[in-house]
Design a protein around this motif. Structure first.
Motif, PDB file in Angstrom:
ATOM      1  N   ALA A  84       0.857  -1.187   0.000  1.00  0.00           N
ATOM      2  CA  ALA A  84       0.000   0.000   0.000  1.00  0.00           C
ATOM      3  C   ALA A  84       0.891   1.235   0.000  1.00  0.00           C
ATOM      4  CB  ALA A  84      -0.898  -0.022   1.236  1.00  0.00           C
ATOM      5  N   LEU A  85       0.809   2.041  -1.063  1.00  0.00           N
ATOM      6  CA  LEU A  85       1.630   3.243  -1.194  1.00  0.00           C
ATOM      7  C   LEU A  85       0.813   4.464  -0.793  1.00  0.00           C
ATOM      8  CD1 LEU A  85       3.418   2.630  -4.618  1.00  0.00           C
ATOM      9  CD2 LEU A  85       4.287   2.208  -2.321  1.00  0.00           C
ATOM     10  N   VAL A  86       1.190   5.083   0.313  1.00  0.00           N
ATOM     11  CA  VAL A  86       0.473   6.226   0.863  1.00  0.00           C
ATOM     12  C   VAL A  86       1.313   7.483   0.667  1.00  0.00           C
ATOM     13  CG1 VAL A  86      -0.540   7.204   2.961  1.00  0.00           C
ATOM     14  CG2 VAL A  86      -0.570   4.714   2.605  1.00  0.00           C
ATOM     15  N   GLY A  87       0.697   8.533   0.143  1.00  0.00           N
ATOM     16  CA  GLY A  87       1.409   9.794  -0.041  1.00  0.00           C
ATOM     17  C   GLY A  87       0.585  10.762  -0.845  1.00  0.00           C
ATOM     18  N   ASP A  88       0.891  12.030  -0.702  1.00  0.00           N
ATOM     19  CA  ASP A  88       0.183  13.075  -1.437  1.00  0.00           C
ATOM     20  C   ASP A  88       0.501  13.002  -2.930  1.00  0.00           C
ATOM     21  OD1 ASP A  88      -0.918  14.089   0.909  1.00  0.00           O
ATOM     22  OD2 ASP A  88       0.739  15.498   1.220  1.00  0.00           O
ATOM     23  N   LEU A  89      -0.249  13.769  -3.725  1.00  0.00           N
ATOM     24  CA  LEU A  89       0.048  13.892  -5.151  1.00  0.00           C
ATOM     25  C   LEU A  89       1.487  14.359  -5.322  1.00  0.00           C
ATOM     26  CD1 LEU A  89      -3.122  15.621  -6.631  1.00  0.00           C
ATOM     27  CD2 LEU A  89      -2.220  13.398  -7.269  1.00  0.00           C
ATOM     28  N   GLY A  90       2.225  13.694  -6.195  1.00  0.00           N
ATOM     29  CA  GLY A  90       3.601  14.083  -6.474  1.00  0.00           C
ATOM     30  C   GLY A  90       4.621  13.619  -5.450  1.00  0.00           C
ATOM     31  N   ALA A  91       4.199  12.795  -4.494  1.00  0.00           N
ATOM     32  CA  ALA A  91       5.121  12.335  -3.447  1.00  0.00           C
ATOM     33  C   ALA A  91       6.152  11.342  -3.968  1.00  0.00           C
ATOM     34  CB  ALA A  91       4.354  11.717  -2.281  1.00  0.00           C
ATOM     35  N   GLY A  92       5.804  10.585  -5.008  1.00  0.00           N
ATOM     36  CA  GLY A  92       6.735   9.609  -5.558  1.00  0.00           C
ATOM     37  C   GLY A  92       6.221   8.182  -5.521  1.00  0.00           C
ATOM     38  N   LYS A  93       4.907   8.005  -5.432  1.00  0.00           N
ATOM     39  CA  LYS A  93       4.332   6.656  -5.362  1.00  0.00           C
ATOM     40  C   LYS A  93       4.636   5.848  -6.628  1.00  0.00           C
ATOM     41  CE  LYS A  93       0.243   8.297  -4.443  1.00  0.00           C
ATOM     42  NZ  LYS A  93       0.562   9.724  -4.332  1.00  0.00           N
ATOM     43  N   THR A  94       4.444   6.459  -7.791  1.00  0.00           N
ATOM     44  CA  THR A  94       4.712   5.736  -9.038  1.00  0.00           C
ATOM     45  C   THR A  94       6.206   5.462  -9.197  1.00  0.00           C
ATOM     46  OG1 THR A  94       2.718   6.608 -10.075  1.00  0.00           O
ATOM     47  CG2 THR A  94       4.427   5.764 -11.550  1.00  0.00           C
ATOM     48  N   GLN A  95       7.061   6.383  -8.766  1.00  0.00           N
ATOM     49  CA  GLN A  95       8.505   6.128  -8.804  1.00  0.00           C
ATOM     50  C   GLN A  95       8.855   4.944  -7.900  1.00  0.00           C
ATOM     51  OE1 GLN A  95       7.376   9.336  -8.495  1.00  0.00           O
ATOM     52  NE2 GLN A  95       7.978  10.059 -10.502  1.00  0.00           N
ATOM     53  N   PHE A  96       8.189   4.841  -6.752  1.00  0.00           N
ATOM     54  CA  PHE A  96       8.439   3.717  -5.861  1.00  0.00           C
ATOM     55  C   PHE A  96       8.012   2.412  -6.543  1.00  0.00           C
ATOM     56  CE2 PHE A  96       8.240   0.935  -2.231  1.00  0.00           C
ATOM     57  CZ  PHE A  96       9.265   1.393  -1.415  1.00  0.00           C
ATOM     58  N   ALA A  97       6.851   2.427  -7.193  1.00  0.00           N
ATOM     59  CA  ALA A  97       6.398   1.243  -7.932  1.00  0.00           C
ATOM     60  C   ALA A  97       7.406   0.876  -9.021  1.00  0.00           C
ATOM     61  CB  ALA A  97       5.020   1.489  -8.530  1.00  0.00           C
ATOM     62  N   ARG A  98       7.946   1.886  -9.704  1.00  0.00           N
ATOM     63  CA  ARG A  98       8.965   1.651 -10.740  1.00  0.00           C
ATOM     64  C   ARG A  98      10.182   0.956 -10.125  1.00  0.00           C
ATOM     65  NH1 ARG A  98       9.070   6.534 -12.768  1.00  0.00           N
ATOM     66  NH2 ARG A  98       7.546   5.952 -14.338  1.00  0.00           N
ATOM     67  N   GLY A  99      10.595   1.390  -8.952  1.00  0.00           N
ATOM     68  CA  GLY A  99      11.724   0.766  -8.274  1.00  0.00           C
ATOM     69  C   GLY A  99      11.459  -0.678  -7.904  1.00  0.00           C
ATOM     70  N   ILE A 100      10.229  -0.988  -7.514  1.00  0.00           N
ATOM     71  CA  ILE A 100       9.860  -2.392  -7.217  1.00  0.00           C
ATOM     72  C   ILE A 100      10.039  -3.236  -8.472  1.00  0.00           C
ATOM     73  CG2 ILE A 100       7.920  -3.936  -6.687  1.00  0.00           C
ATOM     74  CD1 ILE A 100       8.836  -2.587  -4.173  1.00  0.00           C
ATOM     75  N   VAL A 101       9.499  -2.750  -9.584  1.00  0.00           N
ATOM     76  CA  VAL A 101       9.610  -3.490 -10.850  1.00  0.00           C
ATOM     77  C   VAL A 101      11.079  -3.672 -11.222  1.00  0.00           C
ATOM     78  CG1 VAL A 101       9.121  -3.385 -13.332  1.00  0.00           C
ATOM     79  CG2 VAL A 101       7.321  -2.860 -11.672  1.00  0.00           C
ATOM     80  N   MET A 102      11.870  -2.617 -11.091  1.00  0.00           N
ATOM     81  CA  MET A 102      13.298  -2.709 -11.399  1.00  0.00           C
ATOM     82  C   MET A 102      13.990  -3.728 -10.479  1.00  0.00           C
ATOM     83  SD  MET A 102      13.951   1.380 -11.971  1.00  0.00           S
ATOM     84  CE  MET A 102      15.675   1.286 -11.597  1.00  0.00           C
ATOM     85  N   GLY A 103      13.658  -3.712  -9.196  1.00  0.00           N
ATOM     86  CA  GLY A 103      14.260  -4.634  -8.250  1.00  0.00           C
ATOM     87  C   GLY A 103      13.910  -6.087  -8.520  1.00  0.00           C
ATOM     88  N   LEU A 104      12.789  -6.306  -9.224  1.00  0.00           N
ATOM     89  CA  LEU A 104      12.386  -7.661  -9.608  1.00  0.00           C
ATOM     90  C   LEU A 104      12.933  -8.038 -10.982  1.00  0.00           C
ATOM     91  CD1 LEU A 104       8.681  -7.574  -8.354  1.00  0.00           C
ATOM     92  CD2 LEU A 104      10.613  -8.798  -7.308  1.00  0.00           C
ATOM     93  N   GLY A 105      13.750  -7.155 -11.560  1.00  0.00           N
ATOM     94  CA  GLY A 105      14.380  -7.443 -12.849  1.00  0.00           C
ATOM     95  C   GLY A 105      13.598  -6.964 -14.050  1.00  0.00           C
ATOM     96  N   GLY A 106      12.510  -6.222 -13.822  1.00  0.00           N
ATOM     97  CA  GLY A 106      11.693  -5.723 -14.923  1.00  0.00           C
ATOM     98  C   GLY A 106      12.205  -4.407 -15.470  1.00  0.00           C
ATOM     99  N   SER A 107      11.579  -3.957 -16.536  1.00  0.00           N
ATOM    100  CA  SER A 107      11.978  -2.728 -17.218  1.00  0.00           C
ATOM    101  C   SER A 107      11.288  -1.516 -16.592  1.00  0.00           C
ATOM    102  CB  SER A 107      11.608  -2.814 -18.699  1.00  0.00           C
ATOM    103  OG  SER A 107      11.762  -1.547 -19.310  1.00  0.00           O
TER     104      SER A 107
END
Length: 140
Positions: free
Chosen positions: A29-52
């Protein structure tokens, strides 16, 4: 655990570090205001799992993006525009939790009744234009 990020790259690295610990079946569960970086955090999860990283985008208008990674699927949902938990239920949210992948929910407070008690909650707080406090807690 609270970490401080000074850039998008650092936010993604913190998320990638978390991703290395994932076994599948987790709800984040990603909690944060607009522009906090939730999608960037999701991107990092994908990268950490070896995804693009290039395949990751905000699911605000489509509700759900699915990313294939070498380790497991990532289901990335956004509850910002939903009318309530019934909208998430209609797209099969509960079934996604049973797929053995990682389910990431942005704006989880809007569908709190559907979230599993056992989940990882990530709070991203903007402390300046470039700084974020990222708190990761395992609940349940």
């Amino acid at each position: 655990m609270t970490r401080q990020s000074h850039s998008v790259v650092e936010t993604e690295a913190i998320a990638a570090e978390l991703a290395r610990e994932l076994a599948g079946g987790e709800c984040i569960a990603l909690v944060g205001d607009l522009g906090a970086g939730k999608t960037q955090f999701a991107r990092g999860i994908v990268m950490g799992l070896g995804g693009s990283a290039r395949q990751v985008s905000s699911p605000t208008f489509v509700l759900l993006n699915v990313y294939d990674t070498p380790r497991m699927k990532v289901f990335h949902l956004d509850a910002y525009r939903v009318g309530g938990p019934e909208d998430f239920d209609a797209i099969g949210f509960c079934e996604l939790l049973e797929q053995g992948g990682v389910v990431i929910v942005e704006w989880p407070e809007r569908v709190a009744d559907l979230l599993p008690a056992r989940r990882i909650e990530v709070r991203i707080e903007s402390t300046s234009r470039t700084r974020r406090n990222i708190t990761i807690a395992r609940l349940g």
